[in-house]
Design a protein around this motif. Structure first.
Motif, PDB file in Angstrom:
ATOM      1  N   SER A 146       0.856  -1.180   0.000  1.00  0.00           N
ATOM      2  CA  SER A 146       0.000   0.000   0.000  1.00  0.00           C
ATOM      3  C   SER A 146       0.893   1.231   0.000  1.00  0.00           C
ATOM      4  O   SER A 146       2.037   1.182   0.468  1.00  0.00           O
ATOM      5  CB  SER A 146      -0.877   0.010   1.260  1.00  0.00           C
ATOM      6  N   THR A 147       0.353   2.346  -0.494  1.00  0.00           N
ATOM      7  CA  THR A 147       1.103   3.592  -0.334  1.00  0.00           C
ATOM      8  C   THR A 147       1.246   3.948   1.143  1.00  0.00           C
ATOM      9  O   THR A 147       2.107   4.757   1.507  1.00  0.00           O
ATOM     10  CB  THR A 147       0.425   4.747  -1.089  1.00  0.00           C
ATOM     11  N   GLY A 190      -2.695   3.190  -4.304  1.00  0.00           N
ATOM     12  CA  GLY A 190      -3.188   4.355  -3.577  1.00  0.00           C
ATOM     13  C   GLY A 190      -4.685   4.217  -3.388  1.00  0.00           C
ATOM     14  O   GLY A 190      -5.179   3.154  -3.027  1.00  0.00           O
ATOM     15  N   TRP A 191      -5.416   5.296  -3.636  1.00  0.00           N
ATOM     16  CA  TRP A 191      -6.874   5.265  -3.511  1.00  0.00           C
ATOM     17  C   TRP A 191      -7.442   4.528  -4.712  1.00  0.00           C
ATOM     18  O   TRP A 191      -7.469   5.042  -5.829  1.00  0.00           O
ATOM     19  CB  TRP A 191      -7.416   6.687  -3.431  1.00  0.00           C
ATOM     20  N   HIS A 208      -5.650  14.298  -7.272  1.00  0.00           N
ATOM     21  CA  HIS A 208      -4.655  13.399  -7.845  1.00  0.00           C
ATOM     22  C   HIS A 208      -3.960  14.065  -9.035  1.00  0.00           C
ATOM     23  O   HIS A 208      -4.640  14.631  -9.897  1.00  0.00           O
ATOM     24  CB  HIS A 208      -5.317  12.099  -8.342  1.00  0.00           C
ATOM     25  N   ASP A 242      -0.796   4.963  -7.871  1.00  0.00           N
ATOM     26  CA  ASP A 242      -1.547   5.857  -6.985  1.00  0.00           C
ATOM     27  C   ASP A 242      -1.933   7.186  -7.622  1.00  0.00           C
ATOM     28  O   ASP A 242      -2.276   8.132  -6.906  1.00  0.00           O
ATOM     29  CB  ASP A 242      -0.732   6.117  -5.718  1.00  0.00           C
ATOM     30  N   THR A 246       1.679  10.040  -3.956  1.00  0.00           N
ATOM     31  CA  THR A 246       2.832  10.012  -3.042  1.00  0.00           C
ATOM     32  C   THR A 246       3.960  10.930  -3.494  1.00  0.00           C
ATOM     33  O   THR A 246       4.920  11.133  -2.755  1.00  0.00           O
ATOM     34  CB  THR A 246       3.384   8.581  -2.874  1.00  0.00           C
TER      35      THR A 246
END
Length: 253
Positions: A146-147, A190-191, A208, A242, A246
């Motif tokens: 995961s991020t 990410g999301w 984003h 992501d 990030t």
């Protein structure tokens, strides 16, 4: 000419297959010709996933297994060995989080998250690699990190620790298993919206750099890349998917 299926004659095991990203992974690999083994602790959700595939004339082999329980993992792989006789790709996707302030997080809760996400990933990787070594076909193992292994919000200690551990486990196992021609890589989503994508707000997308929230299909494409036998020079790495979040510096305006 018909569509050439990318994973014809491949056997793929996916944990956390009952919902979310895992469910879409099952559908995507099955549609690309793979024999899919779907693993989840929720039998009902697993059966729903299998029913979708069966409606398309595609078979899915299901195992109701909680990967936080090591006594269930070895028998599952023994049964796979007996029934399938091959295993080419494993996607360790099962995972969960408990969101509590560190002052309030119980040790049993910490252990449950770490045992599901990190220990479960290790045990499934180890047992899968034993079969891959036996079959002498090599293989690809993908661990879902995961991020949040790289950055955090408050109250995510157990989840972040487990996902950070997955990144370290990934490069360690890649080095240990390299001589068996087994590649081990990680993905840091990410999301990724697994609910109603159309209900998202414009601000959700606009924050984003890619100007949209992710979809499960974005993770499918990353898995296809990492599990493609032609990409056998890629191992021990982490792929961040992501939308650029990030890499975005955050300041109050």
């Amino acid at each position: 000419m018909g569509h050439k299926q990318m994973f014809q004659d491949h056997t793929v095991l996916i944990t956390g297959a009952g919902a979310g990203i895992g469910k879409v992974l099952v559908q995507s690999y099955a549609r690309e010709g793979a024999c899919v083994i779907a693993v989840d602790r929720d039998q009902q959700k697993l059966e729903e996933t299998a029913a979708i595939m069966e409606a398309e004339g595609l078979d899915v082999l299901c195992y109701t297994v909680d990967v936080s329980k090591p006594e269930l993992i070895e028998p599952m792989f023994s049964d796979i060995d007996e029934k399938q006789g091959k295993l080419d790709i494993v996607i360790n996707n099962a995972g969960l989080g408990i969101w509590k302030h560190p002052f309030d997080l119980g040790l049993d809760e910490w252990d449950y998250v770490l045992n599901t996400n990190l220990r479960g990933t290790f045990l499934c990787t180890r047992e899968a690699a034993k079969l891959m070594r036996k079959y002498k076909r090599g293989g690809s193992i993908i661990n879902m990190s995961s991020t949040r292994a790289l950055m955090s919000e408050p109250n995510s200690e157990a989840y972040a620790a487990s996902k950070g551990g997955i990144l370290a486990l990934t490069h360690a196992m890649a080095v240990s298993l390299g001589k068996e021609r087994i590649r081990v890589n990680a993905i840091c989503p990410g999301w990724i919206e697994t609910g109603e994508y159309n209900d998202l707000r414009q601000v959700d997308h606009d924050q984003h750099p890619a100007h949209r929230v992710g979809r499960p299909e974005d993770i499918v494409k990353a898995c296809f890349y990492l599990s493609d036998p032609d990409n056998d020079f890629v191992t021990g790495t982490q792929l961040v998917v992501d939308g650029g979040m990030t890499r975005k510096m955050m300041y109050e305006e």
